[in-house]
Design an enzyme around this catalytic site. Sequence first.
Site, PDB file in Angstrom:
ATOM      1  CE  LYS A   1       3.612   0.529  10.194  1.00 21.84           C
ATOM      2  NZ  LYS A   1       2.095   0.571   9.698  1.00 21.84           N
TER       3      LYS A   1
ATOM      4  CD  GLU B   1       0.888   3.934   9.680  1.00 24.78           C
ATOM      5  OE1 GLU B   1       1.231   3.449  10.737  1.00 24.78           O
ATOM      6  OE2 GLU B   1       1.436   3.593   8.555  1.00 24.78           O
TER       7      GLU B   1
ATOM      8  CG  ASP C   1       2.804   4.965   5.807  1.00 20.44           C
ATOM      9  OD1 ASP C   1       4.011   5.114   5.082  1.00 20.44           O
ATOM     10  OD2 ASP C   1       2.470   3.654   5.715  1.00 20.44           O
TER      11      ASP C   1
ATOM     12  CG  ASP D   1      -1.403   1.899   8.684  1.00 22.93           C
ATOM     13  OD1 ASP D   1      -2.142   3.026   8.158  1.00 22.93           O
ATOM     14  OD2 ASP D   1      -0.565   1.528   8.139  1.00 22.93           O
TER      15      ASP D   1
ATOM     16  CG  HIS E   1       7.434  -3.635   8.929  1.00 23.89           C
ATOM     17  ND1 HIS E   1       6.794  -4.869   9.057  1.00 23.89           N
ATOM     18  CD2 HIS E   1       6.297  -2.795   9.188  1.00 23.89           C
ATOM     19  CE1 HIS E   1       5.560  -4.941   9.276  1.00 23.89           C
ATOM     20  NE2 HIS E   1       5.013  -3.594   9.525  1.00 23.89           N
TER      21      HIS E   1
ATOM     22  CD  GLU F   1       2.759  -5.243   7.851  1.00 20.58           C
ATOM     23  OE1 GLU F   1       2.017  -4.857   8.999  1.00 20.58           O
ATOM     24  OE2 GLU F   1       3.122  -4.308   6.979  1.00 20.58           O
TER      25      GLU F   1
ATOM     26  CD  GLU G   1      -0.258  -1.897   9.261  1.00 20.66           C
ATOM     27  OE1 GLU G   1       0.561  -1.372   9.980  1.00 20.66           O
ATOM     28  OE2 GLU G   1       0.337  -1.797   8.185  1.00 20.66           O
TER      29      GLU G   1
ATOM     30  CG  HIS H   1      -0.607  -5.370   4.643  1.00 22.46           C
ATOM     31  ND1 HIS H   1      -0.246  -4.516   5.406  1.00 22.46           N
ATOM     32  CD2 HIS H   1      -0.340  -4.797   3.217  1.00 22.46           C
ATOM     33  CE1 HIS H   1       0.613  -3.547   5.070  1.00 22.46           C
ATOM     34  NE2 HIS H   1       0.631  -3.740   3.647  1.00 22.46           N
TER      35      HIS H   1
ATOM     36  CE  LYS I   1       5.663   1.942   5.375  1.00 21.11           C
ATOM     37  NZ  LYS I   1       4.396   2.021   4.742  1.00 21.11           N
TER      38      LYS I   1
ATOM     39  CB  SER J   1      -0.888   0.003   1.306  1.00 24.49           C
ATOM     40  OG  SER J   1      -0.047  -0.003   2.302  1.00 24.49           O
TER      41      SER J   1
HETATM   42  P1  PGA Z   1       3.373  -1.236   3.150  1.00 23.79           P
HETATM   43  O1  PGA Z   1       2.217  -1.263   4.418  1.00 23.79           O
HETATM   44  O2  PGA Z   1       4.578  -1.714   3.481  1.00 23.79           O
HETATM   45  O3  PGA Z   1       2.434  -2.285   2.157  1.00 23.79           O
HETATM   46  O4  PGA Z   1       3.242  -0.031   2.592  1.00 23.79           O
HETATM   47  C1  PGA Z   1       2.767  -0.682   5.737  1.00 23.79           C
HETATM   48  C2  PGA Z   1       2.122   0.569   6.162  1.00 23.79           C
HETATM   49  O5  PGA Z   1       1.260   0.921   5.456  1.00 23.79           O
HETATM   50  O6  PGA Z   1       2.485   1.078   7.053  1.00 23.79           O
HETATM   51 ZN    ZN Z   2       0.816   2.642   6.929  1.00 24.95          ZN
END
Ligand code: PGA
Ligand code: ZN
Length: 420
Positions: free
Chosen positions: A385, A282, A309, A239, A362, A202, A161, A152, A334, A40
């Site tokens: 996270k 998030e 994010d 999230d 991650h 995850e 999440e 996911h 990230k 995503s």
């Molecule tokens: P992604 O998801 O690594 O698939 O982007 C993680 C997140 O959205 O925090």
């Molecule tokens: Zn996110």
Amino acid sequence: FIDDISAIEVMDSRGNPTVKATVRLSDGTTAGAIVPSGASTGKREALELRDGGERYMGKGVLQAVENVNSQISDVLIGMSPFNQAVIDATMKELDGTQNYGNLGANAVLGVSMAVARAAAQSLGIPLYRYLGGANAMVMSTPMLNIINGGSHADNNVDFQEYMIMPVGFEDFATSLRAASEVYHNLKSILSAKGHSTSLGDEGGFAPNLSSNEEPIQVIMEAIEKAGYVPGEQIGIALDVAASEIVTDGGYRLESEGRTLGSEELVAYYENLCAKYPIVSIEDGLSEDDWDGFKLMTEKLGDKIQIVGDDLFVTNASILNEGIERGIANSILIKPNQIGSVSETMLTVRLAQRNGYTCVMSHRSGESEDAFIADFAVALNCGQIKTGSTARGERTAKYNRLLEIENEIVYSEYLGSALFT
Ligand code: PGA
Ligand code: ZN
């Protein structure tokens, strides 16, 4: 000096190819690093270079590998590995775009991380100490994603999440133990209710449930069954990854059969926050809905952590805009969204100077590489996270943090501050 740089194509945790870069120094030190990959992704992330075509359903990274083996090697060989900013700036200049549109952020980040790791190894110090110096001293409170939804998992849960955040413990090891106990209790509760206990990307469970609130209810049950006090010892973090559920008509909650506007969705969160010990949300709105984010920040910003994010994509100039407009109060970090170790550090610095919290993160496609565990401690992020307490690519990070905690004496929990 840097003697050799090379890369190969390896597997990530979703079975897609990714870049592993290896750096050899003139003293013989050799170190590698593997780049993660999101599902995503935010629209303004740095470019992840994929080959296209039929090989690996178009996801091959041979071009990125070739960019490491030729262009990047050519400019970096002979340089000192001990000046990370110069290494990263050299690759940025070679690329010539803002988003690594030529070399690929997957090529650049792999080398950036491998250089840092080789430098640390050559000096005989741990990576977190090399990157953070004497100032690296704050252990990170984990956010563990124990119910997976959205893109996911194949279930019907719309929010991506559902995380637990063990905020009321003295140290990382005890926090992780609590999280693991909640995870196992959640498994038996889901089983008893006749739900699937298969895992999402995850490492969290991915059951079909009747609303986006029900995951919170079963997690509350699991916390209590494990013998912990919700809120005081274990908080809940979400999230939503709302960029994934936005449609022309608003935010689509498929599992509830309704579509909400920004104000309604913020009201939905206010209701959840009133009912449950939610400490962090998030991407509650889509990355383009800055007005919605502004509203959410006004309504909930003094009660909970509001994390950007897809909204900020670890990008200092986008974050700066957010700071000026009073959007959110926290940023997800990230490294592959921005493309290098140094640029990630600059974004963290900007956030911390402006009172935004940082959550090291991650990607949903990961590997055994635990770079972000060291990075979180190096930058005193205070939060990380990296999935559930299952799946090797997730536990690699937690296991590395356990090792780090054994090495450093001082630990402080930012998480508990969220409750004051
Ligand atoms: P992604 O998801 O690594 O698939 O982007 C993680 C997140 O959205 O925090
Ligand atoms: Zn996110």
